[in-house]
Design a protein around this motif. Structure first.
Motif, short mmCIF file in Angstrom:
data_model
loop_
_atom_site.label_atom_id
_atom_site.label_comp_id
_atom_site.label_asym_id
_atom_site.label_seq_id
_atom_site.Cartn_x
_atom_site.Cartn_y
_atom_site.Cartn_z
N GLY A 114 0.82 -1.21 0.00
CA GLY A 114 0.00 0.00 0.00
C GLY A 114 0.85 1.25 0.00
N LEU A 115 1.94 1.22 0.75
CA LEU A 115 2.85 2.36 0.78
C LEU A 115 3.49 2.58 -0.59
CD1 LEU A 115 4.39 4.54 2.41
CD2 LEU A 115 6.09 2.78 2.94
N VAL A 116 3.88 1.49 -1.25
CA VAL A 116 4.48 1.60 -2.58
C VAL A 116 3.49 2.25 -3.55
CG1 VAL A 116 5.37 0.29 -4.54
CG2 VAL A 116 5.98 -0.39 -2.21
N GLU A 117 2.24 1.78 -3.55
CA GLU A 117 1.24 2.35 -4.45
C GLU A 117 0.97 3.81 -4.11
OE1 GLU A 117 -3.39 1.49 -5.87
OE2 GLU A 117 -2.28 -0.02 -4.73
N TYR A 118 0.90 4.11 -2.82
CA TYR A 118 0.65 5.50 -2.39
C TYR A 118 1.76 6.43 -2.88
CZ TYR A 118 0.84 9.46 0.85
OH TYR A 118 0.94 10.71 1.40
N ARG A 119 3.00 5.99 -2.77
CA ARG A 119 4.12 6.84 -3.20
C ARG A 119 4.10 7.09 -4.70
NH1 ARG A 119 8.86 4.09 0.62
NH2 ARG A 119 8.51 5.45 2.44
N GLU A 120 3.53 6.14 -5.44
CA GLU A 120 3.47 6.28 -6.90
C GLU A 120 2.28 7.11 -7.35
OE1 GLU A 120 3.36 2.28 -8.26
OE2 GLU A 120 5.53 1.95 -8.02
N THR A 121 1.15 6.99 -6.63
CA THR A 121 -0.10 7.58 -7.13
C THR A 121 -0.80 8.52 -6.15
OG1 THR A 121 -1.52 5.79 -6.29
CG2 THR A 121 -0.46 5.46 -8.44
N GLY A 122 -0.39 8.51 -4.88
CA GLY A 122 -1.10 9.30 -3.88
C GLY A 122 -2.39 8.65 -3.41
N ALA A 123 -2.61 7.39 -3.82
CA ALA A 123 -3.83 6.68 -3.47
C ALA A 123 -3.52 5.19 -3.34
CB ALA A 123 -4.90 6.89 -4.54
N ILE A 124 -4.47 4.44 -2.76
CA ILE A 124 -4.39 2.98 -2.72
C ILE A 124 -5.72 2.45 -3.22
CG2 ILE A 124 -3.94 0.92 -1.34
CD1 ILE A 124 -2.60 2.65 0.75
N SER A 125 -5.66 1.61 -4.24
CA SER A 125 -6.88 1.04 -4.84
C SER A 125 -7.91 2.13 -5.17
CB SER A 125 -7.51 -0.01 -3.91
OG SER A 125 -6.67 -1.13 -3.80
N GLY A 126 -7.42 3.26 -5.63
CA GLY A 126 -8.31 4.33 -6.01
C GLY A 126 -8.77 5.23 -4.88
N VAL A 127 -8.36 4.94 -3.63
CA VAL A 127 -8.73 5.77 -2.49
C VAL A 127 -7.65 6.82 -2.27
CG1 VAL A 127 -9.28 5.81 -0.03
CG2 VAL A 127 -9.94 3.83 -1.42
N ALA A 128 -7.97 8.08 -2.54
CA ALA A 128 -7.02 9.17 -2.39
C ALA A 128 -6.69 9.39 -0.92
CB ALA A 128 -7.56 10.44 -3.01
N LEU A 129 -5.42 9.63 -0.63
CA LEU A 129 -4.96 9.82 0.75
C LEU A 129 -4.19 11.12 0.89
CD1 LEU A 129 -3.70 6.17 1.38
CD2 LEU A 129 -5.77 7.22 2.30
N PRO A 130 -4.10 11.66 2.13
CA PRO A 130 -3.37 12.91 2.34
C PRO A 130 -1.91 12.78 1.95
CG PRO A 130 -4.69 12.33 4.27
CD PRO A 130 -4.70 11.14 3.37
N ALA A 131 -1.32 13.88 1.55
CA ALA A 131 0.10 13.89 1.19
C ALA A 131 0.96 13.76 2.44
CB ALA A 131 0.43 15.19 0.45
N GLY A 132 2.17 13.27 2.26
CA GLY A 132 3.16 13.26 3.33
C GLY A 132 3.11 12.09 4.29
N LEU A 133 2.31 11.08 4.01
CA LEU A 133 2.24 9.93 4.90
C LEU A 133 3.53 9.12 4.82
CD1 LEU A 133 -1.41 8.67 4.24
CD2 LEU A 133 -0.57 9.93 6.24
N ARG A 134 3.98 8.63 5.99
CA ARG A 134 5.19 7.84 6.06
C ARG A 134 4.87 6.41 6.48
NH1 ARG A 134 8.34 11.45 10.26
NH2 ARG A 134 6.27 11.22 11.18
#
Length: 295
Positions: A120-140
């Motif tokens: 999930g972290l890998v996908e978030y870093r690439e797209t800012g989302a996981i499975s189409g769910v947009a997430l806040p920027a800057g998550l570690r």
């Protein structure tokens, strides 16, 4: 695994086996013997040697969670002391097998994430989302999400990789009503599991759930439930201090990654044999999680 008296082996995965009563088949059997082995896998490879006690620990964990959640519909017969189901489990797999109803499994891995980590972290870093769910920027890595999110995956055929998909794709696969049921029930199970884990000093970071339909068409929580093979559990005190102490096969993953980084494994060929110390530490973490949950 060899033949079990009264049963035929119909499926063998990396870590679990399915058996049906002798002479039956997977499509028509009234019940299935689901056996959790001591085998361990990582990075899509089966590893050697097995982790002693792992199968029994995972089976106990699933049984405990089903009863704690009040959701035992997948179990066939009476799994209580002296129950009929226990009498139908061969001695060779006693303690690491469940007799379960034969369900029509839905082709969706119902993943719920409360923390961001792993794929999930890998996908978030690439797209800012996981499975189409947009997430806040800057998550570690390891950060808590604003709220748990449903990030399903398509259950690929054996030998292929599961694929993260959007809720819209789930609708295409199973229909809108079923998709919403899967999302709602998955979030409910995760929420209850996370709350119970927190009482035990544990953080439930994420989990993978599966569901199937019974003969009446009802959707039933199935397969393993909130185990250390299907979920990430972290020690809450360690996390507060800035460390991640997990209760799963992360010890194995970390060792394999170190072997790859050192050039001793290319991540494609047969993995190196696990050292005794890694096997022992992993077995201890599985056992500790079960002890903390049921205490």
């Amino acid at each position: 695994m060899g033949a079990l008296p009264g049963y035929d082996l119909v499926y063998q995965g990396k870590v679990r086996d399915l058996h049906v009563p002798a002479g039956a088949d997977l499509a028509t059997a009234d019940a299935i013997l689901m056996v959790a082995s001591d085998r361990v896998s990582a990075f899509d490879h089966a590893l050697e040697p097995p982790i002693p006690g792992k199968g029994a620990t995972l089976t106990s964990m699933t049984t405990w969670w089903l009863r704690t959640l009040g959701d035992e519909a997948q179990l066939a017969g009476d799994h209580g002391p002296g129950g009929d189901a226990l009498a139908r489990i061969p001695d060779a797999v006693a303690g690491r097998a469940l007799l379960v109803r034969n369900l029509d499994m839905l082709p969706v891995e119902c993943v719920v994430r409360g923390r961001i980590t792993g794929s999930g972290l890998v996908e978030y870093r690439e797209t800012g989302a996981i499975s189409g769910v947009a997430l806040p920027a800057g998550l570690r890595d390891g950060d808590a999400l604003p709220e748990p999110i449903f990030t399903p995956a398509w259950k690929a055929p054996k030998g292929q990789h599961d694929e993260n998909i959007s809720l819209d794709r789930v609708v295409e696969l199973v229909g809108a009503e079923t998709a919403e049921t899967l999302r709602t029930r998955s979030l409910e199970v995760f929420g209850r599991g996370a709350a119970i884990a927190a009482e035990k000093g544990l953080v439930l970071a994420d989990t993978k759930l599966e569901f199937g339909r019974d003969a009446s068409g009802a959707i039933v929580l199935a397969d393993e439930v909130l185990t250390s093979d299907s979920s990430r559990y972290w020690d809450a005190d360690a996390l507060e201090a800035g460390r991640v102490e997990s209760f799963d096969k992360q010890i194995v993953r970390d060792w394999l990654l170190a072997e790859a980084e050192a050039g001793r494994w290319d991540r494609r060929t047969t993995p190196p044999v696990l050292p005794a110390s890694i096997v022992e530490r992993t077995a201890a973490r599985y056992a500790e999680l079960l002890e903390r949950l049921v205490a």
